[in-house]
Design a protein around this motif. Structure first.
Motif, PDB file in Angstrom:
ATOM      1  N   ALA A  44     -42.298 -18.395  24.561  1.00 53.61           N
ATOM      2  CA  ALA A  44     -42.928 -17.857  23.352  1.00 53.61           C
ATOM      3  C   ALA A  44     -42.747 -16.367  23.225  1.00 53.61           C
ATOM      4  N   SER A  45     -41.780 -15.828  23.933  1.00 53.56           N
ATOM      5  CA  SER A  45     -41.591 -14.381  23.920  1.00 53.56           C
ATOM      6  C   SER A  45     -41.097 -13.915  22.571  1.00 53.56           C
ATOM      7  N   SER A  46     -41.190 -12.615  22.359  1.00 55.20           N
ATOM      8  CA  SER A  46     -40.793 -12.021  21.083  1.00 55.20           C
ATOM      9  C   SER A  46     -39.292 -11.864  21.005  1.00 55.20           C
ATOM     10  N   THR A  47     -38.842 -11.500  19.788  1.00 57.59           N
ATOM     11  CA  THR A  47     -37.417 -11.243  19.622  1.00 57.59           C
ATOM     12  C   THR A  47     -36.976 -10.029  20.411  1.00 57.59           C
TER      13      THR A  47
ATOM     14  N   GLU B  95     -40.057   1.545  21.976  1.00 57.67           N
ATOM     15  CA  GLU B  95     -40.160   0.797  23.233  1.00 57.67           C
ATOM     16  C   GLU B  95     -41.587   0.299  23.442  1.00 57.67           C
ATOM     17  N   LYS B  96     -42.555   1.146  23.146  1.00 60.48           N
ATOM     18  CA  LYS B  96     -43.964   0.753  23.291  1.00 60.48           C
ATOM     19  C   LYS B  96     -44.305  -0.370  22.325  1.00 60.48           C
ATOM     20  N   PHE B  97     -43.770  -0.290  21.104  1.00 64.67           N
ATOM     21  CA  PHE B  97     -43.978  -1.347  20.114  1.00 64.67           C
ATOM     22  C   PHE B  97     -43.453  -2.682  20.649  1.00 64.67           C
ATOM     23  N   ASN B  98     -42.266  -2.663  21.242  1.00 62.01           N
ATOM     24  CA  ASN B  98     -41.680  -3.874  21.808  1.00 62.01           C
ATOM     25  C   ASN B  98     -42.552  -4.446  22.914  1.00 62.01           C
ATOM     26  N   LYS B  99     -43.040  -3.568  23.788  1.00 69.61           N
ATOM     27  CA  LYS B  99     -43.858  -4.020  24.909  1.00 69.61           C
ATOM     28  C   LYS B  99     -45.142  -4.682  24.414  1.00 69.61           C
TER      29      LYS B  99
END
Length: 612
Positions: free
Chosen positions: A39-42, A593-597
């Motif tokens: 279920a991980s993000s893109t 990068e923080k947004f992705n995390k």
């Protein structure tokens, strides 16, 4: 462990994972994911895609080395040209990738795929330069004028055969200047595009629809351009406006998906895959700059070539005598009708050019899908919710949204400069259609060279993308300043010849500004969210592009003098420089990068809740 043993282990591990994935979707990211990552993000998918591409690229290098040394088990007799081919410099071949990476959704970028990506821009950019910027604006203006009346006496039919005519056209009870009608059409188009892009943008990051939508929407835009040839009378000017709006709407949608390819292709480019972990980020930025600049250069070269063909046809048609059926009581009424029809033929030629040019992109550009949406998901509702969710989290990425604000101002200013200058030339300067074609071809002709020039300047002096963008915008401010000089000096776009050097300067700056803006924004977006954020980029572009034409149109309606529009454009460009200066690129990368995390953590939390 030696490097060779490590490489062998990685290859074996990849093959084992690919074999386990056989019989399923065959997607690389599916075979590489751990159960906890389902279920991980893109964003996490993007990292897995790069990891897989690096492994496959290393295998391609080993195969090439084996062939060169004659140790390959399947070695065949090769020509000297094949033996000298260096995939480190020119990239892997498409056929080799197809053979090695069967069933892999995101293999390394091939030379043919990259060239097809460039060719797409060379094929469709003439629709922007030839059709939307030059010919369609004049066609709409001429058709509206043909259906109009004299501004001072509405009982008299508009005499649009003289330079600097003053006419108005009745639209739903309102009297509108023909030049303003063309600008209002553009404003209506971009407002529609802003809504349309929100409904589609985030979909580029999911499933295998990126390529289908890019090509499909472009096909519709081409069809709308073909349809303009059937407008045979000035009274049909509203029908022509609707066709132009639909063409611009679907073209813009297609280019949203095209732009989202740039970060994706850059991440699997052979230079990026071969870079060390320490230098990969810098190589990635340089690669995006290169791909963006070269694609823009292809576009402008394609526009120049298409303009040459379309311009020759327009000139030939206008030489036809009245007895040919294109003059009085023929296809159109009067000489201006011949001019309008010849420009419609030019639009038809540009559409044909674009259609032919789609062959290689259709053949070689890959879908490169990401995580599919759950079954039953409403695509439109998902896109809207995704965009609003991203906007709600704007505080987490202030520099990205500052760049969007800068692009809002900048894109509106540079696009309005082009359309305003074309209308200014036809109305105030009395340009013939041949002179309009020469003026319109100057910008794309010099834009291709300008792209190359400014990219070389950046590399030579090692300037940042942000610095180059600010410098080029500052230079572009000189154009409206020069136009304003005409209010009180004997020069300043007062003579026809002045428009041609102004067009050269505009062209040299136009392509480079667009390219550097696209790359600078690409550095500030989270990986795996390219489609979503480039849809915001397109929304910002089109959401602002109605503003400039609307204001200039209102100014023209009030004063019957387009020159006053240069004052508005001066302030728009000046504000743009300040907005770009306020963007902190380094901080913006960290924010992405923080947004992705956090996005990854939110997705895993949601999946855990659903599991419970």
């Amino acid at each position: 462990m030696s490097a060779a043993e490590d490489g062998t282990d990685r290859k074996t591990d990849l093959e084992r994972k690919e074999n386990r994935a056989a019989g399923t979707s065959g997607d690389t990211y599916t075979s590489l994911r751990r159960p906890s990552e389902v279920a991980s993000s893109t964003a996490s998918t993007a990292k897995l895609v790069r990891r897989s591409a690096i492994i496959h690229y290393e295998r391609l290098l080993e195969m090439a080395t084996a062939c060169e040394s004659g140790t390959s088990d399947n070695q065949s007799v090769q020509s000297k040209k094949d033996k000298k081919y260096d995939i480190r410099r020119h990239g892997p071949l498409h056929k080799d990738i197809d053979e090695l990476c069967k069933g892999v959704s995101h293999p390394p970028l091939s030379k043919e795929e990259l060239n097809a990506f460039y060719i797409f821009c060379g094929a469709v950019e003439p629709l922007v330069v030839v059709v939307f910027t030059a010919l369609s604006t004049v066609v709409l203006q001429n058709l509206a004028a043909g259906a109009g009346k004299e501004a001072d006496n509405h009982a008299l039919t508009c005499n649009y055969t003289v330079a600097n005519y003053h006419c108005v056209t009745n639209i739903a009870g309102a009297w509108v200047d023909p030049s303003s009608f063309s600008l209002y059409t553009t404003a209506s188009s971009v407002l529609c595009q802003a809504v349309f892009f929100i409904s589609l943008g985030a979909l580029a990051d999911h499933g295998a629809i990126r390529k289908k939508f890019m090509l499909g929407f472009m096909g519709i835009a081409i069809l709308m351009c073909f349809s303009l040839i059937v407008i045979r009378d000035s009274s049909w000017f509203l029908a022509a406006a609707i066709l132009v709006i639909l063409a611009q709407l679907t073209f813009g949608a297609s280019f949203t998906f095209y732009n989202s390819y740039i970060p994706v292709l850059s991440s699997v480019h052979w230079d990026v895959l071969a870079a060390s972990d320490e230098t990969r980020a810098k190589v990635y930025e340089a690669t995006m700059n290169t791909i963006s600049s070269i694609s823009s250069a292809y576009g402008y070269v394609g526009a120049v070539c298409c303009f040459a063909v379309a311009g020759g046809s327009i000139f030939a048609l206008q030489l036809l005598p009245l007895s040919s059926g294109f003059g009085d009581s023929g296809f159109f009424d009067g000489y201006l009708g011949v001019q309008t029809f010849s420009m419609q033929c030019g639009i038809f030629i540009a559409a044909t050019w674009a259609l032919i040019g789609l062959y290689l992109p259709t053949k070689y550009i890959r879908n490169r899908p990401y995580e599919p949406l759950p079954k039953g998901t409403n695509y439109v509702a998902y896109s809207w919710s995704k965009i609003f969710h991203t906007i709600k989290r704007a505080r987490q990425m202030p520099n990205t949204f500052r760049m969007l604000l800068a692009w809002f101002m900048l894109s509106d200013a540079i696009s309005t400069v082009g359309s305003t200058t074309i209308l200014f030339a036809t109305r105030n300067m009395g340009f013939s259609s041949t002179e309009i074609l020469i003026l319109a071809i100057v910008a794309p002709l010099t834009a291709a060279g300008g792209n190359y020039l400014w990219l070389r300047v950046q590399r030579h002096f090692d300037y940042s993308t942000k610095y180059m963008l600010m410098f080029l915008i500052s230079l572009s401010i000189l154009l409206p300043i020069y136009g304003m000089l005409g209010f009180f000096l004997p020069f300043g776009l007062r003579a026809k010849w002045e428009l041609f050097p102004a067009g050269i300067v505009y062209g040299c700056l136009l392509g480079a500004i667009q390219s550097f803006s696209r790359v600078m924004y690409g550095e500030l977006i989270p990986r795996g969210h390219e489609g979503e954020f480039f849809s915001l980029y397109s929304i910002t572009d089109k959401g602002s592009s109605w503003f400039g034409p609307l204001i200039v149109g209102a100014i023209t309606d009030a004063t019957h003098e387009i020159r006053y529009g240069f004052i508005f454009l001066f302030f728009m460009l000046l504000i743009s420089v300040g907005c770009v200066a306020y963007v902190d690129v380094d901080a913006g990368r960290d924010e992405a990068e923080k947004f992705n995390k956090e996005d990854f953590e939110l997705n895993n939390l949601d999946s855990s809740d659903r599991a419970c």
